[in-house]
Design a protein around this motif. Sequence first.
Motif, PDB file in Angstrom:
ATOM      1  N   LEU A  94      92.510  27.015 -23.390  1.00  0.00           N
ATOM      2  CA  LEU A  94      91.803  26.482 -22.226  1.00  0.00           C
ATOM      3  C   LEU A  94      90.293  26.500 -22.438  1.00  0.00           C
ATOM      4  O   LEU A  94      89.601  25.527 -22.125  1.00  0.00           O
ATOM      5  CB  LEU A  94      92.167  27.297 -20.982  1.00  0.00           C
ATOM      6  N   ALA A  95      89.770  27.609 -22.962  1.00  0.00           N
ATOM      7  CA  ALA A  95      88.330  27.705 -23.202  1.00  0.00           C
ATOM      8  C   ALA A  95      87.878  26.656 -24.214  1.00  0.00           C
ATOM      9  O   ALA A  95      86.845  25.989 -24.033  1.00  0.00           O
ATOM     10  CB  ALA A  95      87.982  29.110 -23.701  1.00  0.00           C
ATOM     11  N   ILE A  96      88.658  26.501 -25.282  1.00  0.00           N
ATOM     12  CA  ILE A  96      88.313  25.516 -26.311  1.00  0.00           C
ATOM     13  C   ILE A  96      88.319  24.107 -25.729  1.00  0.00           C
ATOM     14  O   ILE A  96      87.402  23.304 -25.979  1.00  0.00           O
ATOM     15  CB  ILE A  96      89.301  25.624 -27.492  1.00  0.00           C
ATOM     16  N   SER A  97      89.338  23.804 -24.913  1.00  0.00           N
ATOM     17  CA  SER A  97      89.422  22.453 -24.344  1.00  0.00           C
ATOM     18  C   SER A  97      88.307  22.209 -23.332  1.00  0.00           C
ATOM     19  O   SER A  97      87.753  21.102 -23.267  1.00  0.00           O
ATOM     20  CB  SER A  97      90.790  22.220 -23.693  1.00  0.00           C
ATOM     21  N   MET A  98      87.942  23.239 -22.550  1.00  0.00           N
ATOM     22  CA  MET A  98      86.857  23.070 -21.580  1.00  0.00           C
ATOM     23  C   MET A  98      85.525  22.815 -22.287  1.00  0.00           C
ATOM     24  O   MET A  98      84.729  21.970 -21.852  1.00  0.00           O
ATOM     25  CB  MET A  98      86.753  24.291 -20.671  1.00  0.00           C
ATOM     26  N   ILE A  99      85.292  23.521 -23.373  1.00  0.00           N
ATOM     27  CA  ILE A  99      84.066  23.285 -24.147  1.00  0.00           C
ATOM     28  C   ILE A  99      84.077  21.876 -24.720  1.00  0.00           C
ATOM     29  O   ILE A  99      83.074  21.151 -24.667  1.00  0.00           O
ATOM     30  CB  ILE A  99      83.923  24.331 -25.268  1.00  0.00           C
ATOM     31  N   THR A 145      93.837   9.401 -25.104  1.00  0.00           N
ATOM     32  CA  THR A 145      94.353  10.536 -25.877  1.00  0.00           C
ATOM     33  C   THR A 145      93.565  11.824 -25.673  1.00  0.00           C
ATOM     34  O   THR A 145      94.028  12.896 -26.071  1.00  0.00           O
ATOM     35  CB  THR A 145      94.346  10.176 -27.379  1.00  0.00           C
ATOM     36  N   GLY A 146      92.396  11.757 -25.053  1.00  0.00           N
ATOM     37  CA  GLY A 146      91.616  12.961 -24.808  1.00  0.00           C
ATOM     38  C   GLY A 146      92.003  13.687 -23.534  1.00  0.00           C
ATOM     39  O   GLY A 146      91.440  14.740 -23.223  1.00  0.00           O
ATOM     40  N   ARG A 147      92.947  13.155 -22.800  1.00  0.00           N
ATOM     41  CA  ARG A 147      93.330  13.727 -21.502  1.00  0.00           C
ATOM     42  C   ARG A 147      93.812  15.169 -21.641  1.00  0.00           C
ATOM     43  O   ARG A 147      94.580  15.511 -22.526  1.00  0.00           O
ATOM     44  CB  ARG A 147      94.438  12.887 -20.886  1.00  0.00           C
ATOM     45  N   TRP A 169      93.985  19.174 -18.995  1.00  0.00           N
ATOM     46  CA  TRP A 169      93.786  19.795 -17.680  1.00  0.00           C
ATOM     47  C   TRP A 169      92.301  19.921 -17.353  1.00  0.00           C
ATOM     48  O   TRP A 169      91.895  19.731 -16.205  1.00  0.00           O
ATOM     49  CB  TRP A 169      94.455  21.168 -17.676  1.00  0.00           C
ATOM     50  N   SER A 170      91.499  20.214 -18.358  1.00  0.00           N
ATOM     51  CA  SER A 170      90.060  20.374 -18.142  1.00  0.00           C
ATOM     52  C   SER A 170      89.381  19.066 -17.766  1.00  0.00           C
ATOM     53  O   SER A 170      88.297  19.074 -17.179  1.00  0.00           O
ATOM     54  CB  SER A 170      89.393  20.946 -19.402  1.00  0.00           C
ATOM     55  N   SER A 171      89.997  17.943 -18.077  1.00  0.00           N
ATOM     56  CA  SER A 171      89.398  16.651 -17.723  1.00  0.00           C
ATOM     57  C   SER A 171      89.989  16.068 -16.449  1.00  0.00           C
ATOM     58  O   SER A 171      89.265  15.555 -15.603  1.00  0.00           O
ATOM     59  CB  SER A 171      89.567  15.648 -18.871  1.00  0.00           C
ATOM     60  N   ASP A 172      91.328  16.189 -16.260  1.00  0.00           N
ATOM     61  CA  ASP A 172      91.938  15.469 -15.134  1.00  0.00           C
ATOM     62  C   ASP A 172      92.195  16.322 -13.892  1.00  0.00           C
ATOM     63  O   ASP A 172      92.468  15.791 -12.824  1.00  0.00           O
ATOM     64  CB  ASP A 172      93.229  14.769 -15.574  1.00  0.00           C
ATOM     65  N   THR A 173      92.099  17.646 -14.010  1.00  0.00           N
ATOM     66  CA  THR A 173      92.377  18.515 -12.866  1.00  0.00           C
ATOM     67  C   THR A 173      91.196  19.410 -12.516  1.00  0.00           C
ATOM     68  O   THR A 173      90.997  19.734 -11.342  1.00  0.00           O
ATOM     69  CB  THR A 173      93.620  19.391 -13.156  1.00  0.00           C
ATOM     70  N   TYR A 174      90.424  19.818 -13.502  1.00  0.00           N
ATOM     71  CA  TYR A 174      89.386  20.834 -13.314  1.00  0.00           C
ATOM     72  C   TYR A 174      88.086  20.375 -13.972  1.00  0.00           C
ATOM     73  O   TYR A 174      87.410  21.139 -14.659  1.00  0.00           O
ATOM     74  CB  TYR A 174      89.881  22.145 -13.938  1.00  0.00           C
ATOM     75  N   ASN A 175      87.759  19.111 -13.757  1.00  0.00           N
ATOM     76  CA  ASN A 175      86.636  18.495 -14.464  1.00  0.00           C
ATOM     77  C   ASN A 175      85.337  19.291 -14.283  1.00  0.00           C
ATOM     78  O   ASN A 175      85.002  19.707 -13.174  1.00  0.00           O
ATOM     79  CB  ASN A 175      86.448  17.060 -13.969  1.00  0.00           C
ATOM     80  N   PRO A 176      84.586  19.506 -15.357  1.00  0.00           N
ATOM     81  CA  PRO A 176      83.391  20.359 -15.299  1.00  0.00           C
ATOM     82  C   PRO A 176      82.129  19.683 -14.781  1.00  0.00           C
ATOM     83  O   PRO A 176      81.109  20.359 -14.595  1.00  0.00           O
ATOM     84  CB  PRO A 176      83.200  20.780 -16.764  1.00  0.00           C
ATOM     85  N   VAL A 177      82.167  18.375 -14.529  1.00  0.00           N
ATOM     86  CA  VAL A 177      80.969  17.668 -14.074  1.00  0.00           C
ATOM     87  C   VAL A 177      80.949  17.616 -12.545  1.00  0.00           C
ATOM     88  O   VAL A 177      81.914  17.159 -11.929  1.00  0.00           O
ATOM     89  CB  VAL A 177      80.902  16.237 -14.649  1.00  0.00           C
TER      90      VAL A 177
END
Length: 330
Positions: free
Chosen positions: A206-211, A238-240, A242-250
């Motif tokens: 998760l940390a790696i994907s969020m970064i 293909t980059g989809r 959880w960090s992008s579609d559910t918990y987006n950091p922006v």
Amino acid sequence: MFCLKRIFSYNLNWICRQFSASAAARGSQTPVGFIGLGNMGGSMAENLLATGHRVIVYDKVQDSVKLLQDKGAVVGKNPAEVAQQAERIITMLPSSPHVQEVYLGPDGILSAVKGGALLVDCSTIDPAVAIEVSKKASDKAAVFMDAPVSGGVVAAKAASLTFMVGGQETEFDAVKELLLHMGKNVIRCGIVGTGQTAKICNNMLLAISMIGVSEALNLGSRLGLDPKTLSSIMNISTGRCWSSDTYNPVPGVIEGVPSSNNYNGGFGSALMCKDLGLAQTAAINTQTPTPLGSQALQMYRTMVMKGYGLKDFSSVYKYLSTEEECETKN
């Protein structure tokens, strides 16, 4: 004769339904202790209350206790007092030392635990600590299982968490029944400690994907692409993740997540740093190469040093887009 059979069958089914409903009601009235009422634990305890359970709570933060008390929870003055009143106890604590204190301390759970009690720790801790507490619980004729969670604050509020359980197979059904009031998925991983193993592996990823998501969105933004547009493209490409579609950091891309609340609430960067540290310790002990996990740990350590510790771990986007920009200009 046919009518009598139908009447008998109908009455038997009605009696069975009434018995099942009565048993469920009795089960929900069996006290459940809950220790640790932070961002995750508070919502989990609320969900138990909402499903009709009698909940006895404890936390050092009195505001968190008051919140649950106002919703109908009974308050214990320490973990031992909770253990005196409940034979099923759930703990949700920040780290291994907290778990050791709550279970093994002078006023800890095991100082007053009842024989046959079921103890479920949902914290993310060192697997070795889970095994240590399990052995000492067994000496008191109690059963300890580790059941760390995945899904974050959003899932905790929605009662849709995933639980990764380590412990005796014979006790799993009882634990599953209880945990399903707070989540949607309850998976037995194996013996005590394996739940923690699953969790630290998941959180390293998760940390790696969020970064990675934060780096990609920051780059796109600096190249003039709107983060919402880029996120929508990622989420059908293909980059989809959880960090992008559910918990987006922006901020502003998804409402209701920490990034849209100045990174408040959620899962703190200091806690992510702790979990990454556990993963790296395990990697060293097993001589397992985890180069990206190691880099993620270094980044979150830097963020904690720069004051991001209490901010949600998705604030790595803010760190990359502001702190790094300042350093480049300097």
